[in-house]
Design a protein around this motif. Structure first.
Motif: not given
Length: 164
Positions: A24-49
């Motif tokens: 995940l750390i390697a992908v974080h530095y070589f990707r172009e945009k957010e993925f997994f929980l980073e890409a989810v809107e704040a309200e939906n993230r809180k529901e997931i948490y």
């Protein structure tokens, strides 16, 4: 290697955590945009948490209860050397399964604590990379630990009932 792994199966969840976290750390530095929980809107993230806290706490309770059950299975008295040897092997297997379940419990607790913290602090437009990494890597580790220990628990109970 196979004998070492057989005696140290509890290390598999830790190995899965390291491999997943590093990936995940390697992908974080070589990707172009957010993925997994980073890409989810704040309200939906809180529901997931919130969902993760409920799920991980339930599984944590299951894992610890299974350890207690495994500890309650003592060696049965046997009359001959063959049965005594079999009981000793089963007892060793139960200890190994308990170790895997305890290692898995560490990662279930990490999910529980991280998701609880995430509910309180991860409210930005983009989700927190460290929280995402800890939750995803701990989830993979927990899944591996639960699968391996579940298979071992099933085999142990089948073998114990077969010898009864």
């Amino acid at each position: 290697m196979g004998q070492w792994l057989d005696k140290h199966l509890w290390t598999l969840p830790f190995l899965a955590f390291v491999i997943t976290g590093t990936s995940l750390i390697a992908v974080h530095y070589f990707r172009e945009k957010e993925f997994f929980l980073e890409a989810v809107e704040a309200e939906n993230r809180k529901e997931i948490y919130s969902s993760l806290t409920g799920s991980s706490s339930g599984l944590l309770g299951f894992a610890l209860a299974a350890v207690a059950i495994m500890a309650a299975f003592g060696r049965r008295p046997t009359s001959n050397q063959v049965d005594r040897s079999r009981e000793n092997r089963l007892a060793d297997a139960r200890v190994g399964i308990s170790k895997i379940l305890l290692a898995t419990s560490v990662f279930l607790m990490a999910i529980l604590v991280t998701a609880t913290v995430g509910i309180g602090i991860d409210d930005g437009k983009v989700g927190s990379f460290p929280i995402t990494t800890i939750i995803v890597a701990s989830s993979v580790s927990s899944l591996m630990g639960l699968l391996v220990s579940g298979a071992g628990l099933t085999l142990s109970l089948m073998e114990r009932s077969r010898g009864a």
